[in-house]
Design an enzyme around this catalytic site. Structure first.
Site, PDB file in Angstrom:
ATOM      1  N   TYR A 142       0.838  -1.201   0.000  1.00 35.82           N
ATOM      2  CA  TYR A 142       0.000   0.000   0.000  1.00 35.82           C
ATOM      3  C   TYR A 142       0.873   1.251   0.000  1.00 35.82           C
ATOM      4  CZ  TYR A 142      -2.964   3.672   1.968  1.00 35.82           C
ATOM      5  OH  TYR A 142      -3.616   4.860   2.200  1.00 35.82           O
ATOM      6  N   LYS A 146       1.445   4.290  -2.966  1.00 35.10           N
ATOM      7  CA  LYS A 146       1.296   5.731  -2.758  1.00 35.10           C
ATOM      8  C   LYS A 146       2.579   6.486  -3.123  1.00 35.10           C
ATOM      9  CE  LYS A 146      -2.981   5.782  -1.455  1.00 35.10           C
ATOM     10  NZ  LYS A 146      -4.017   6.492  -2.244  1.00 35.10           N
TER      11      LYS A 146
END
Length: 254
Positions: A142, A146
Site C-alpha cells: 500500500y 502511494k
C-alpha cells in the site's frame, strides 16, 4: 465556487471530504458502487474513459479511491492504486482539470520508525522526526503504491503543468475510536497517538487543499492532527496551505 470531483467518496475520508466541501463548492462524489445516503457517479477507476467523462466540466479532482489496507496483496493495490491512479491522471489531463489533490499516506515514510517491520501500524518508542522531503521508506505494498502515486503526480505537474498536491493523510478516527485503540499493545497505541487525524482537522485540511493558493507544484505535505507524539512535520502544511489543526491525541487519551 469550484466544481470538484471526489473519487472514493464513500470511504471514511471521502465522506468527510464531501461534507466539508459541499457547502461552498459544487461537488460530484464518485464511488465504485451505490452507497446509501450518497448521490454519486458510479464508475470503476480502472475505466479511463468513464473517468474522463465524469471529470468533464470540473476544476479540481480529489483522488481518494484506493485499497487503503496496509496489509493488502500486490495484485489488489496494483490494479486500483497504481493502474487506477494512472487513469485518474490521464482523465484529468483530458478533461483539462486545474488541480489534482492526491490522497497519499504516512505509510510512505512509516518504515523509518516502525516497531515491527511486518506490522505497518506499529511505532517504535524512540521515533525520530521525518521530514517531508526525506526519501520514501514505505512499510507495505500500500505504501509503495502511494509512493508511485506521488511520483506520477510529480511527473504530470512537471510535464503537463497540472497543479498537484500530494496530501499524506494520517489515520482518520473519532475521539472515541482513539480511546478504544489505547487498550491495544503499546506500539499500536503509540502509532495511533502519532498518526491521528480528527474529523474536524480532516475537514479543514481538505478545504485548504482545494481552496489555498499553492506556493509550488508539485507539493507534498502531511495531514495529521497536532499530536504531541507525532514525528511527521506539519510546518510545511501550515505554511503552504494555511492548515491550522485544532486537535491533539494527547488531550483525547489523558
Amino acid at each position: 465556487m469550484a466544481r470538484i470531483a471526489v473519487t472514493g467518496a464513500a470511504g471514511n475520508v471521502g465522506r468527510v471530504t464531501v461534507e466539508a466541501l459541499a457547502s461552498d463548492h459544487d461537488v460530484t462524489p464518485i464511488t465504485h458502487r451505490e452507497r446509501e445516503g450518497l448521490d454519486s457517479v458510479i464508475l470503476d477507476v480502472r475505466d479511463e474513459d468513464a473517468l474522463t467523462e465524469a471529470f468533464e466540466g470540473h476544476d479540481i479532482v480529489v483522488h481518494l479511491a484506493a485499497n487503503p489496507n496496509p496489509d493488502a496483496a500486490w495484485d489488489s493495490v496494483y490494479e486500483v492504486n497504481i493502474g487506477g491512479t494512472y487513469n485518474v491522471y490521464e482523465a484529468a489531463l483530458a478533461a483539462d482539470i486545474d488541480r489534482l489533490v492526491f490522497a497519499s499516506t504516512n505509510h510512505v515514510h512509516q518504515m523509518y520508525n516502525i516497531a515491527d517491520a511486518t506490522r505497518p501500524e506499529t511505532l517504535a518508542a524512540d521515533a525520530e522526526a521525518v521530514g517531508v522531503s526525506d526519501p520514501p521508506r514505505p512499510d507495505s505494498y500500500y505504501g509503495v503504491s502511494k509512493v508511485f502515486g506521488e511520483a506520477l503526480g510529480n511527473y504530470y505537474a512537471d510535464r503537463h503543468g497540472l497543479e498537484v498536491l500530494n496530501l499524506r493523510i494520517g489515520w482518520l478516527l473519532t475521539a472515541d475510536e482513539v480511546r478504544e485503540k489505547m487498550d491495544e499493545e503499546e506500539s499500536v497505541a503509540r502509532y495511533v497517538r502519532a498518526m491521528w487525524l480528527s474529523p474536524g482537522d480532516c475537514e479543514q485540511g481538505m478545504r485548504r487543499a482545494v481552496e489555498a493558493s499553492l506556493p509550488d507544484s508539485p507539493l507534498a505535505v502531511n495531514l495529521i492532527s497536532a499530536n504531541d507524539d507525532r514525528y511527521l512535520s506539519l510546518t510545511e502544511t501550515m505554511r503552504a496551505i494555511g492548515y491550522r489543526p485544532r486537535d491533539n491525541s494527547a488531550t483525547v487519551v489523558e
